[in-house]
Motif scaffolding. Structure first.
Motif, PDB file in Angstrom:
ATOM      1  N   VAL A  44       0.831  -1.204   0.000  1.00 14.90           N
ATOM      2  CA  VAL A  44       0.000   0.000   0.000  1.00 14.90           C
ATOM      3  C   VAL A  44       0.864   1.253   0.000  1.00 14.90           C
ATOM      4  CG1 VAL A  44      -1.676   1.334   1.337  1.00 14.90           C
ATOM      5  CG2 VAL A  44      -1.996  -1.131   1.028  1.00 14.90           C
ATOM      6  N   THR A  45       1.946   1.235   0.780  1.00 15.40           N
ATOM      7  CA  THR A  45       2.883   2.366   0.786  1.00 15.40           C
ATOM      8  C   THR A  45       3.465   2.590  -0.603  1.00 15.40           C
ATOM      9  OG1 THR A  45       3.470   2.024   3.105  1.00 15.40           O
ATOM     10  CG2 THR A  45       5.038   3.246   1.757  1.00 15.40           C
ATOM     11  N   ASP A  46       3.874   1.513  -1.242  1.00 16.92           N
ATOM     12  CA  ASP A  46       4.473   1.617  -2.573  1.00 16.92           C
ATOM     13  C   ASP A  46       3.447   2.072  -3.608  1.00 16.92           C
ATOM     14  OD1 ASP A  46       6.883   0.829  -1.509  1.00 16.92           O
ATOM     15  OD2 ASP A  46       6.669  -1.268  -2.104  1.00 16.92           O
ATOM     16  N   MET A  47       2.210   1.648  -3.452  1.00 15.72           N
ATOM     17  CA  MET A  47       1.173   2.074  -4.390  1.00 15.72           C
ATOM     18  C   MET A  47       0.939   3.581  -4.270  1.00 15.72           C
ATOM     19  SD  MET A  47      -2.605   0.451  -4.997  1.00 15.72           S
ATOM     20  CE  MET A  47      -3.607   0.936  -6.408  1.00 15.72           C
ATOM     21  N   ARG A  48       0.960   4.093  -3.048  1.00 19.78           N
ATOM     22  CA  ARG A  48       0.809   5.540  -2.858  1.00 19.78           C
ATOM     23  C   ARG A  48       1.945   6.299  -3.551  1.00 19.78           C
ATOM     24  NH1 ARG A  48      -1.117   4.286   2.669  1.00 19.78           N
ATOM     25  NH2 ARG A  48      -3.365   4.740   2.676  1.00 19.78           N
ATOM     26  N   ASP A  49       3.133   5.672  -3.569  1.00 22.17           N
ATOM     27  CA  ASP A  49       4.299   6.296  -4.199  1.00 22.17           C
ATOM     28  C   ASP A  49       4.392   5.970  -5.689  1.00 22.17           C
ATOM     29  OD1 ASP A  49       5.022   7.311  -1.738  1.00 22.17           O
ATOM     30  OD2 ASP A  49       6.376   5.649  -1.255  1.00 22.17           O
ATOM     31  N   LYS A  50       3.379   5.256  -6.213  1.00 22.54           N
ATOM     32  CA  LYS A  50       3.377   4.828  -7.619  1.00 22.54           C
ATOM     33  C   LYS A  50       4.616   4.003  -7.957  1.00 22.54           C
ATOM     34  CE  LYS A  50      -0.354   7.270  -8.206  1.00 22.54           C
ATOM     35  NZ  LYS A  50      -1.669   6.594  -8.162  1.00 22.54           N
ATOM     36  N   ASN A  51       5.007   3.180  -7.006  1.00 20.42           N
ATOM     37  CA  ASN A  51       6.189   2.340  -7.158  1.00 20.42           C
ATOM     38  C   ASN A  51       5.757   0.883  -7.348  1.00 20.42           C
ATOM     39  OD1 ASN A  51       8.649   0.989  -6.977  1.00 20.42           O
ATOM     40  ND2 ASN A  51       8.775   1.175  -4.748  1.00 20.42           N
ATOM     41  N   PRO A  52       5.863   0.339  -8.560  1.00 18.45           N
ATOM     42  CA  PRO A  52       5.467  -1.049  -8.806  1.00 18.45           C
ATOM     43  C   PRO A  52       6.505  -2.035  -8.277  1.00 18.45           C
ATOM     44  CG  PRO A  52       6.352  -0.111 -10.811  1.00 18.45           C
ATOM     45  CD  PRO A  52       6.344   1.004  -9.791  1.00 18.45           C
ATOM     46  N   SER A  53       6.665  -2.034  -6.979  1.00 15.75           N
ATOM     47  CA  SER A  53       7.679  -2.837  -6.317  1.00 15.75           C
ATOM     48  C   SER A  53       7.313  -4.319  -6.320  1.00 15.75           C
ATOM     49  CB  SER A  53       7.823  -2.378  -4.868  1.00 15.75           C
ATOM     50  OG  SER A  53       6.608  -2.623  -4.163  1.00 15.75           O
ATOM     51  N   TYR A  54       8.253  -5.126  -5.859  1.00 12.33           N
ATOM     52  CA  TYR A  54       7.985  -6.566  -5.702  1.00 12.33           C
ATOM     53  C   TYR A  54       6.798  -6.780  -4.779  1.00 12.33           C
ATOM     54  CZ  TYR A  54       8.404 -11.298  -3.860  1.00 12.33           C
ATOM     55  OH  TYR A  54       8.126 -12.578  -3.453  1.00 12.33           O
ATOM     56  N   ALA A  55       6.769  -6.070  -3.644  1.00 11.80           N
ATOM     57  CA  ALA A  55       5.683  -6.244  -2.677  1.00 11.80           C
ATOM     58  C   ALA A  55       4.344  -5.881  -3.297  1.00 11.80           C
ATOM     59  CB  ALA A  55       5.937  -5.394  -1.432  1.00 11.80           C
ATOM     60  N   TRP A  56       4.294  -4.760  -4.024  1.00 10.01           N
ATOM     61  CA  TRP A  56       3.034  -4.341  -4.618  1.00 10.01           C
ATOM     62  C   TRP A  56       2.568  -5.337  -5.689  1.00 10.01           C
ATOM     63  CZ3 TRP A  56       1.571  -2.977  -9.629  1.00 10.01           C
ATOM     64  CH2 TRP A  56       0.256  -2.522  -9.744  1.00 10.01           C
ATOM     65  N   LEU A  57       3.480  -5.742  -6.564  1.00 10.88           N
ATOM     66  CA  LEU A  57       3.117  -6.693  -7.619  1.00 10.88           C
ATOM     67  C   LEU A  57       2.627  -8.013  -7.027  1.00 10.88           C
ATOM     68  CD1 LEU A  57       6.013  -5.997 -10.122  1.00 10.88           C
ATOM     69  CD2 LEU A  57       3.572  -5.781 -10.656  1.00 10.88           C
ATOM     70  N   LYS A  58       3.298  -8.460  -5.957  1.00 12.25           N
ATOM     71  CA  LYS A  58       2.930  -9.737  -5.339  1.00 12.25           C
ATOM     72  C   LYS A  58       1.522  -9.662  -4.749  1.00 12.25           C
ATOM     73  CE  LYS A  58       4.797 -13.784  -3.735  1.00 12.25           C
ATOM     74  NZ  LYS A  58       5.717 -14.687  -4.429  1.00 12.25           N
ATOM     75  N   VAL A  59       1.239  -8.584  -4.026  1.00 18.47           N
ATOM     76  CA  VAL A  59      -0.088  -8.445  -3.419  1.00 18.47           C
ATOM     77  C   VAL A  59      -1.144  -8.212  -4.491  1.00 18.47           C
ATOM     78  CG1 VAL A  59      -1.498  -7.043  -1.857  1.00 18.47           C
ATOM     79  CG2 VAL A  59       0.843  -7.658  -1.215  1.00 18.47           C
ATOM     80  N   MET A  60      -0.809  -7.413  -5.490  1.00 17.18           N
ATOM     81  CA  MET A  60      -1.754  -7.143  -6.575  1.00 17.18           C
ATOM     82  C   MET A  60      -2.160  -8.444  -7.272  1.00 17.18           C
ATOM     83  SD  MET A  60      -1.895  -6.805 -10.189  1.00 17.18           S
ATOM     84  CE  MET A  60      -0.327  -6.226 -10.845  1.00 17.18           C
ATOM     85  N   GLU A  61      -1.187  -9.287  -7.606  1.00 18.07           N
ATOM     86  CA  GLU A  61      -1.507 -10.548  -8.264  1.00 18.07           C
ATOM     87  C   GLU A  61      -2.217 -11.516  -7.322  1.00 18.07           C
ATOM     88  OE1 GLU A  61       0.601 -12.189 -11.882  1.00 18.07           O
ATOM     89  OE2 GLU A  61       2.267 -11.708 -10.548  1.00 18.07           O
ATOM     90  N   THR A  62      -1.897 -11.439  -6.037  1.00 14.14           N
ATOM     91  CA  THR A  62      -2.592 -12.283  -5.058  1.00 14.14           C
ATOM     92  C   THR A  62      -4.070 -11.933  -5.027  1.00 14.14           C
ATOM     93  OG1 THR A  62      -0.579 -12.470  -3.714  1.00 14.14           O
ATOM     94  CG2 THR A  62      -2.651 -13.033  -2.650  1.00 14.14           C
ATOM     95  N   ASN A  63      -4.382 -10.631  -5.036  1.00 13.08           N
ATOM     96  CA  ASN A  63      -5.785 -10.200  -5.055  1.00 13.08           C
ATOM     97  C   ASN A  63      -6.526 -10.762  -6.259  1.00 13.08           C
ATOM     98  OD1 ASN A  63      -5.209  -8.670  -2.791  1.00 13.08           O
ATOM     99  ND2 ASN A  63      -5.601  -6.700  -3.753  1.00 13.08           N
ATOM    100  N   ILE A  64      -5.897 -10.724  -7.408  1.00 11.34           N
ATOM    101  CA  ILE A  64      -6.553 -11.147  -8.647  1.00 11.34           C
ATOM    102  C   ILE A  64      -6.517 -12.664  -8.821  1.00 11.34           C
ATOM    103  CG2 ILE A  64      -6.370 -11.076 -11.178  1.00 11.34           C
ATOM    104  CD1 ILE A  64      -5.396  -8.170 -10.891  1.00 11.34           C
ATOM    105  N   MET A  65      -5.364 -13.257  -8.573  1.00 12.88           N
ATOM    106  CA  MET A  65      -5.145 -14.652  -8.933  1.00 12.88           C
ATOM    107  C   MET A  65      -5.423 -15.644  -7.813  1.00 12.88           C
ATOM    108  SD  MET A  65      -1.595 -16.581 -10.065  1.00 12.88           S
ATOM    109  CE  MET A  65      -1.099 -15.315 -11.212  1.00 12.88           C
ATOM    110  N   ALA A  66      -4.821 -15.431  -6.640  1.00 12.34           N
ATOM    111  CA  ALA A  66      -4.873 -16.454  -5.584  1.00 12.34           C
ATOM    112  C   ALA A  66      -6.297 -16.704  -5.104  1.00 12.34           C
ATOM    113  CB  ALA A  66      -3.969 -16.065  -4.425  1.00 12.34           C
TER     114      ALA A  66
END
Length: 365
Positions: A217-239
């Motif tokens: 969430v911190t990285d998303m606020r900073d518009k930073n497509p970090s490993y953490a953000w990508l992992k959580v984003m894909e978890t929301n959609i895929m897992a």
């Protein structure tokens, strides 16, 4: 209740990377699609437009979504789709757009459905089902389809610009997948391989958000497509989608989602996103299971993301016993997955549990 186990694990093709939309013309051509209808959310097309390619010889018709995945909206779009004689439908937007596109594809005779989610607020882009609502936003149930989505494309640069509240709602909805699946799978003495895979996916829905959501969430606020953000984003959609994909009734919902569905009948809750109401449903389910220590364990996570822990957090502090019973009766209607819990659940027990949860939270604070 009868439990089904038919596997529909995933879309036929999935791509998550920068430039994913650029592959659309080729992917459509591979499927012999010459005319496509794009159903899009109010702001989704504007946000996604800079990343959409030229479609060349493929004819494109755009239609704006009216806001609810309802029978009225599905019928409207079905009429437009048939009149256009399109070969496929593309859903571009949030979860209700995804579900409506799937419903139109199904009711058109299983034409190919291509989904381009512009936010990671739930697993709607992954699952072969549509959650249905009335025009005023009250849930009426869901329908499951025999055919999976033909193509799912995720463009991280679009998703990272979506509202953070929707991302947090997706995190909460994803976390619920673990608690609901665990409540059912724990009753299976000799799980099949499919149910083992279902449990593994459900475990990721728990472990990844708890470990990485804060940084994501911190990285998303900073518009930073970090490993953490990508992992959580894909978890929301895929897992979350994989849980139901491998588990069917064993991995789809238990008590949290029926509580959500019942809450949607109260207009006071319409300002809250799906995942926020589901988050409250998780607490009610844990209380029904007498897992009070787990509620305590989740409290910091809920507080961090401002997820509802009481009726007051959902604008429902003034409910009397009759109103609570109405909610409980809807959650406990025949055929609802709340009856998949290990012990019998009645409307009266749900009311008593909600009251006990209120007292528990007051003492905790």
């Amino acid at each position: 209740m009868t439990m089904n186990l038919t596997l529909r694990p995933a879309p036929q093709e999935y791509l998550c990377q920068e430039g994913a939309y650029a592959q659309l013309p080729g992917k459509l051509a591979e499927r012999f699609i010459k005319k496509v209808l794009i159903l899009h959310g109010e702001n989704a097309y504007r946000v996604a437009a800079p990343f959409l390619p030229e479609f060349g010889n493929i004819e494109v018709i755009t239609v704006q979504f009216n806001g609810e995945c309802s029978d009225i909206e599905i019928t409207r779009l079905l009429t437009l789709f048939k009149a256009a004689q399109a070969d496929a439908i593309i859903g571009l937007g949030g979860g209700k757009v995804m579900d409506t596109a799937k419903a139109v594809g199904f009711r058109s005779g299983y034409v190919p459905v291509i989904l381009l989610p512009t936010m990671a607020s739930n697993c709607a882009a992954w699952t072969p089902l549509s959650v249905l609502y009335t025009e005023d936003g009250s849930s009426t149930g869901f329908e499951v389809y025999a055919q999976q989505t033909a193509l799912l494309l995720v463009e991280p640069r679009v998703v990272i610009d979506s509202p953070i509240a929707f991302f947090i709602a997706g995190i909460a909805d994803t976390l619920a997948k673990w608690y609901e699946a665990d409540a059912i799978l724990s009753q299976v003495e000799q799980p099949s391989l499919a149910l083992d895979l279902c449990r593994y996916a459900a475990q990721q829905c728990h472990d990844i958000p708890l470990a990485l959501a804060q940084q994501a969430v911190t990285d998303m606020r900073d518009k930073n497509p970090s490993y953490a953000w990508l992992k959580v984003m894909e978890t929301n959609i895929m897992a979350g989608g994989l849980v139901g994909g491998f588990g069917d009734d064993y991995g789809r919902t238990a008590a949290a989602h029926p509580i959500h569905d019942a809450l949607t009948a109260r207009t006071e809750t319409h300002v809250f996103l799906h995942g926020f109401k589901v988050a409250y449903g998780v607490l009610v389910q844990l209380a029904l299971e007498d897992k009070w220590s787990e509620i305590t364990k989740l409290a910091p996570f809920y507080e961090q993301f401002k997820l509802p822990q009481t009726l007051a957090d959902l604008n429902l502090s003034e409910l009397n016993d009759d109103a609570l019973l109405t909610i409980a009766q809807r959650a406990c209607a025949p055929g609802e997955s709340i009856h998949f819990l290990a012990s019998p659940v009645t409307p009266e027990r749900v009311v008593d549990t909600i009251k006990a949860l209120e007292s528990f939270q007051q003492q905790a604070n």
